[in-house]
Design a protein around this motif. Structure first.
Motif, short mmCIF file in Angstrom:
data_model
loop_
_atom_site.label_atom_id
_atom_site.label_comp_id
_atom_site.label_asym_id
_atom_site.label_seq_id
_atom_site.Cartn_x
_atom_site.Cartn_y
_atom_site.Cartn_z
N VAL A 79 -35.59 46.60 -30.63
CA VAL A 79 -36.87 46.51 -30.96
C VAL A 79 -38.50 46.53 -30.77
O VAL A 79 -39.33 46.41 -31.57
N VAL A 80 -38.42 46.98 -29.44
CA VAL A 80 -40.01 47.76 -29.83
C VAL A 80 -40.12 48.58 -30.76
O VAL A 80 -41.11 48.97 -31.60
N SER A 81 -39.49 49.67 -31.00
CA SER A 81 -39.44 50.79 -32.64
C SER A 81 -39.66 49.76 -33.63
O SER A 81 -40.65 50.27 -34.18
N LEU B 100 -43.39 50.77 -36.02
CA LEU B 100 -42.67 50.97 -37.12
C LEU B 100 -43.42 50.02 -37.63
O LEU B 100 -44.51 49.65 -39.00
N ALA B 101 -43.38 48.49 -38.08
CA ALA B 101 -43.58 47.21 -38.86
C ALA B 101 -45.52 47.67 -38.48
O ALA B 101 -46.02 47.04 -39.46
N PHE B 102 -45.61 47.82 -36.98
CA PHE B 102 -47.60 47.93 -37.17
C PHE B 102 -48.17 49.05 -37.82
O PHE B 102 -48.87 48.80 -38.86
N ILE C 30 -50.89 57.45 -30.09
CA ILE C 30 -50.37 57.06 -28.45
C ILE C 30 -49.83 55.77 -28.37
O ILE C 30 -48.85 55.59 -27.88
N GLY C 31 -49.73 54.73 -29.71
CA GLY C 31 -48.24 53.84 -29.98
C GLY C 31 -47.09 54.63 -30.02
O GLY C 31 -46.35 53.64 -29.09
N ILE D 245 -41.76 56.44 -24.68
CA ILE D 245 -41.82 56.50 -23.46
C ILE D 245 -40.87 55.26 -22.50
O ILE D 245 -40.20 55.44 -21.42
N THR D 246 -41.69 54.24 -22.96
CA THR D 246 -40.66 52.84 -23.13
C THR D 246 -39.06 53.36 -23.57
O THR D 246 -38.73 52.61 -22.54
#
Length: 271
Positions: A186-188, A192-194, A244-245, A251-252
């Motif tokens: 979900v974070v990935s 990607l969407a952002f 950075i994102g 890392i997360t």
């Protein structure tokens, strides 16, 4: 098997072709000279001048707002779409639904942008922040759906079944068991969407309106009149934000994966 000299040479040329222009752009953003092709010494003055350029600042603020809203909304909708495709089998209209999910991935952006423009005109929506955000949600949610779907296909459903057998309601099971386990995907998907929303130009040019000029559109309109050092500076900042994102997301994801492995090891030990 170690790569040969030919493989290493081709790989080096490929990476140089992709990343050398970006490196040159970053270097020349610190150029003292007004001429972007002539090195005049190291300077940060163009970053200072960038903060005085109200047009670029307004466009950057619009881009960030649209990116955050569209990425968040697209992540929610894309995750729900992935759950529907993976968990609910062959429901009526599945082929049409999956086709609508995958269509923006293979459709040329010009066609997608023009279609959305015609839709907004047909329903009487004035082009602006709303139409721009809706357009970005439309194409970003598809990428999130693909990323989350790939994780759900390898998901161990016995964990959910165990929670349900112990009396945990389905909704609570999703938020306590399923969502934490698929959170890296979900974070990935959100990242990607952002990123896709951040640098979109074609679809945005069809669906934008007064007061909703994004940074890529602003940069493109200025580049047609000539590249300025300020453009190099703002592009460098964008590259830094994306980098950075990506690092934070990596890392997360790694930390969550390590935590999952530790939890599984503890559970296996206790069993």
């Amino acid at each position: 098997m170690k790569p040969g000299k030919f493989d290493a040479t081709v790989l080096t040329i490929g990476f140089a072709f992709l990343y050398l222009p970006i490196v040159i752009l970053v270097i020349y953003s610190f150029n003292e000279s007004k001429l972007v092709t002539v090195w005049g010494g190291f300077s940060l003055k163009w970053y200072g001048a960038l903060w005085q350029n109200q047009g670029l600042l307004d466009a950057a603020w619009v881009t960030i707002r649209v990116g955050l809203i569209s990425a968040t909304s697209g992540t929610v909708l894309g995750t729900l779409a992935a759950l529907a495709l993976v968990r609910y089998g062959r429901f009526p209209g599945r082929i049409l639904f999956s086709g609508m999910v995958y269509a923006p991935l293979v459709m040329p952006e010009v066609i997608t942008g023009l279609s959305l423009l015609l839709l907004f005109v047909a329903v009487g929506l004035d082009r602006g922040m709303l139409t721009l955000t809706l357009a970005h949600i439309t194409f970003t949610m598809c990428y999130v759906a693909i990323v989350v779907q790939s994780r759900l296909l390898t998901f161990d459903r016995s964990l959910e079944e165990a929670a349900l057998d112990l009396g945990c309601p389905p909704v609570r099971t999703f938020f306590r068991i399923t969502l934490p386990l698929i959170m890296p995907a979900v974070v990935s998907g959100w990242m990607l969407a952002f990123t896709l929303s951040l640098d979109d130009l074609v679809i945005s040019s069809f669906t934008t309106g007064p007061g909703a000029t994004t940074l890529p559109i602003k940069i493109y309109s200025q580049v047609r009149l000539g590249v300025t050092p300020e453009i190099n500076a703002v592009c460098t900042i964008l590259i830094g934000i994306v980098t950075i994102g990506v690092i934070i997301a990596s890392i997360t994801t790694k930390q969550r994966e390590l935590q999952r492995l530790r939890d599984e090891h503890v559970a296996a030990t206790q069993a």
